[in-house]
Design a protein around this motif. Structure first.
Motif, PDB file in Angstrom:
ATOM      1  N   ALA A 407       0.655  -1.196   0.070  1.00 36.87           N
ATOM      2  CA  ALA A 407       0.027  -0.128   0.011  1.00 36.87           C
ATOM      3  C   ALA A 407       0.901   1.344  -0.094  1.00 36.87           C
ATOM      4  CB  ALA A 407      -0.984   0.046   1.235  1.00 36.87           C
ATOM      5  N   SER A 408       1.672   1.378   0.602  1.00 35.14           N
ATOM      6  CA  SER A 408       2.790   2.395   0.893  1.00 35.14           C
ATOM      7  C   SER A 408       3.574   2.699  -0.329  1.00 35.14           C
ATOM      8  CB  SER A 408       3.873   2.199   1.833  1.00 35.14           C
ATOM      9  OG  SER A 408       4.745   3.148   1.983  1.00 35.14           O
ATOM     10  N   SER A 409       3.941   1.625  -1.146  1.00 36.50           N
ATOM     11  CA  SER A 409       4.477   1.617  -2.469  1.00 36.50           C
ATOM     12  C   SER A 409       3.688   2.048  -3.618  1.00 36.50           C
ATOM     13  CB  SER A 409       5.341   0.337  -2.913  1.00 36.50           C
ATOM     14  OG  SER A 409       4.292  -0.509  -3.090  1.00 36.50           O
ATOM     15  N   GLU A 410       2.424   1.866  -3.339  1.00 36.86           N
ATOM     16  CA  GLU A 410       1.348   2.202  -4.307  1.00 36.86           C
ATOM     17  C   GLU A 410       0.737   3.610  -3.853  1.00 36.86           C
ATOM     18  OE1 GLU A 410       0.121   0.751  -7.224  1.00 36.86           O
ATOM     19  OE2 GLU A 410       2.134  -0.541  -7.074  1.00 36.86           O
ATOM     20  N   GLY A 411       1.084   4.296  -2.803  1.00 37.34           N
ATOM     21  CA  GLY A 411       0.667   5.568  -2.216  1.00 37.34           C
ATOM     22  C   GLY A 411      -0.742   5.611  -1.766  1.00 37.34           C
ATOM     23  N   GLU A 412      -1.243   4.262  -1.435  1.00 39.54           N
ATOM     24  CA  GLU A 412      -2.477   4.094  -0.800  1.00 39.54           C
ATOM     25  C   GLU A 412      -2.484   3.845   0.642  1.00 39.54           C
ATOM     26  OE1 GLU A 412      -5.112   1.874  -3.227  1.00 39.54           O
ATOM     27  OE2 GLU A 412      -3.981   2.217  -5.137  1.00 39.54           O
ATOM     28  N   LEU A 413      -1.651   4.451   1.363  1.00 39.02           N
ATOM     29  CA  LEU A 413      -1.730   4.001   2.900  1.00 39.02           C
ATOM     30  C   LEU A 413      -1.728   5.357   3.577  1.00 39.02           C
ATOM     31  CD1 LEU A 413      -0.779   1.980   5.123  1.00 39.02           C
ATOM     32  CD2 LEU A 413       1.547   2.750   4.899  1.00 39.02           C
ATOM     33  N   GLU A 414      -2.579   5.307   4.567  1.00 36.26           N
ATOM     34  CA  GLU A 414      -2.800   6.614   5.301  1.00 36.26           C
ATOM     35  C   GLU A 414      -1.736   6.565   6.635  1.00 36.26           C
ATOM     36  OE1 GLU A 414      -6.673   7.041   6.708  1.00 36.26           O
ATOM     37  OE2 GLU A 414      -7.775   6.469   4.985  1.00 36.26           O
ATOM     38  N   GLN A 415      -1.520   7.470   6.746  1.00 34.21           N
ATOM     39  CA  GLN A 415      -0.291   7.598   7.834  1.00 34.21           C
ATOM     40  C   GLN A 415      -0.722   7.616   9.349  1.00 34.21           C
ATOM     41  OE1 GLN A 415       2.934   6.994   7.556  1.00 34.21           O
ATOM     42  NE2 GLN A 415       2.368   6.664   5.483  1.00 34.21           N
ATOM     43  N   SER A 416      -1.969   8.096   9.399  1.00 32.97           N
ATOM     44  CA  SER A 416      -2.836   8.151  10.653  1.00 32.97           C
ATOM     45  C   SER A 416      -4.324   7.929  10.482  1.00 32.97           C
ATOM     46  CB  SER A 416      -2.459   9.522  11.478  1.00 32.97           C
ATOM     47  OG  SER A 416      -2.858  10.484  10.382  1.00 32.97           O
TER      48      SER A 416
END
Length: 419
Positions: A407-416
């Motif tokens: 998800a992080s590598s695809e830009g689909e991860l919320e940080q909070s």
């Protein structure tokens, strides 16, 4: 106790787990009377797996809109699973070498009750993924063919565009319904955990555990180290997520920072109780999306795939148990044989079902690949259910770490997430 029980789901599960251990110790085999509570929870979980996976995966794939992007995400997911599985086997071999759980042990092996199973070839494994009848796969709960069908159904909806808008809307709404049903089922999780754990504690006494305590301890330590090192580093380095938070950080008002292990803890404890990666899948999806900020598109693709092919904990167990059998029979393994164990355990994990006891079947493949006596498997069988609990938890946590990284590598991860 009342205050603890009124807390969040993690607290409720922990309280239920502690009560189950106490009841199991006191009641002994009489704790079997609460087993129907665990069976009921398992049936509730199993009844939502197939429709949840189908609806969420079709929705996730159809919303991608770009087949090349889907292929890139699939490549990252499989690569992550294969690398972490290989690392898990190596760690298991290292721990068994240091602890020597089978050296000097005097036990009389009984006749093995599990028949040997040949390692499926890569071609056969790949062909088995493609269902000749997708509806039969849905009825039988055969997860890999279901995933294949859902992915292609999602791709077809995406390519059809506006003409398939009604079908896409149906699966989106169907997925939302399944998420609500999952939330209802999760309310029974503490009761289910109690019904699953108490009979196990009551059944296995010290007379069974003590002779094989080194094997149990080796697998437990290996699972903890693999999670603490591999998964912690993965989510921290590749996703910037804190594995644990010992001090309160500064976050925007109404938001709280993400913590990996805290976020996936409920699914990990359900996995420990059920010993089933597939059975825990609905809870894993819910935790990863709600607690770890992973998008539905990524979680609906990565997690069902992981529940089927990612077996880090099981692979680590293979390493410990294979070396245990070799040590028990006084057999020295060469470097080539150790490498064979790593390769066999990694590849065999792809075709191993995420259900209780599947690891024991997988162990026959590993032992056969290096010529170790299958009779040694009977030594493990007595405590396999306990080992299964540890390895399944790691399998599920590994699935979650993959979802976070992808998800992080695809830009689909919320940080909070919102408090």
């Amino acid at each position: 106790m009342k205050k603890a029980w009124s807390g969040n789901l993690i607290t409720q599960i922990m309280v239920a787990f502690a009560i189950a251990i106490i009841v199991g110790i006191i009641a002994g085999t009489s704790a079997e009377t609460v087993k129907p509570l665990g069976d009921l929870f398992l049936r509730l979980i199993k009844f939502i797996i197939v429709p949840l996976v189908l609806a969420s995966l079709v929705t996730g794939v159809s919303s991608t809109g770009d087949v090349r992007k889907l292929g890139r995400m699939g490549g990252k997911t499989i690569a992550y699973y294969l690398v972490t599985t290989a690392l898990a086997v190596i760690l298991g071999l290292i721990i068994a070498s240091l602890m020597s759980p089978g050296a000097g042990l005097e036990l009389k092996p009984e006749e093995a009750k599990v028949e040997a199973k040949e390692t499926p070839g890569i071609i056969d494994t790949l062909l088995a993924i493609i269902p000749t009848n997708p509806f039969a796969a849905l009825v039988q709960g055969d997860m890999l063919p279901i995933i294949f069908f859902a992915i292609f159904l999602g791709i077809g909806i995406s390519l059809a565009g506006e003409k398939a808008r009604t079908v896409q809307l149906f699966f989106e709404q169907f997925a939302e319904v399944m998420y609500k049903i999952t939330g209802i089922v999760m309310r029974f999780a503490p009761i289910g955990v109690f019904g699953l754990v108490a009979p196990i504690v009551g059944k296995y006494g010290l007379s069974v555990l003590l002779p094989l305590s080194k094997v149990i301890l080796g697998v437990a330590i290996g699972c903890l180290l693999h999670a603490a090192i591999v998964y912690s580093l993965s989510v921290k380095l590749f996703a910037g997520m804190k594995p644990l938070q010992f001090f309160k950080g500064i976050a925007p008002a109404g938001m709280k920072p993400l913590q990996f292990f805290k976020g996936i803890a409920p699914a990990g404890m359900i996995a420990f109780s059920t010993s089933s990666s597939s059975g825990t899948l609905p809870i894993t999806i819910q935790n990863v999306e709600s607690n770890l900020g992973v998008s539905k598109r990524v979680s609906s693709f990565v997690l069902p795939l992981g529940a089927t092919i990612n077996m880090d904990g099981t692979a680590l167990y293979q390493g410990v148990c294979a070396l245990f059998v070799a040590q028990f029979y006084g057999i020295d393994l060469s470097f080539a044989q150790l490498l064979t164990i790593v390769l066999t355990a990694t590849l065999a994990s792809i075709g191993t079902a995420g259900v209780p006891g599947a690891g024991l079947i997988m162990l026959t493949m590993v032992l056969t690949s290096v010529g170790l006596p299958l009779e040694g498997m009977a030594l493990i069988a007595g405590v396999d259910r306990i080992l299964d609990m540890f390895r399944t938890s790691v399998n599920v946590i590994g699935d979650a770490s993959a979802a976070v990284v992808v998800a992080s590598s695809e830009g689909e991860l919320e940080q909070s997430v919102h408090v």
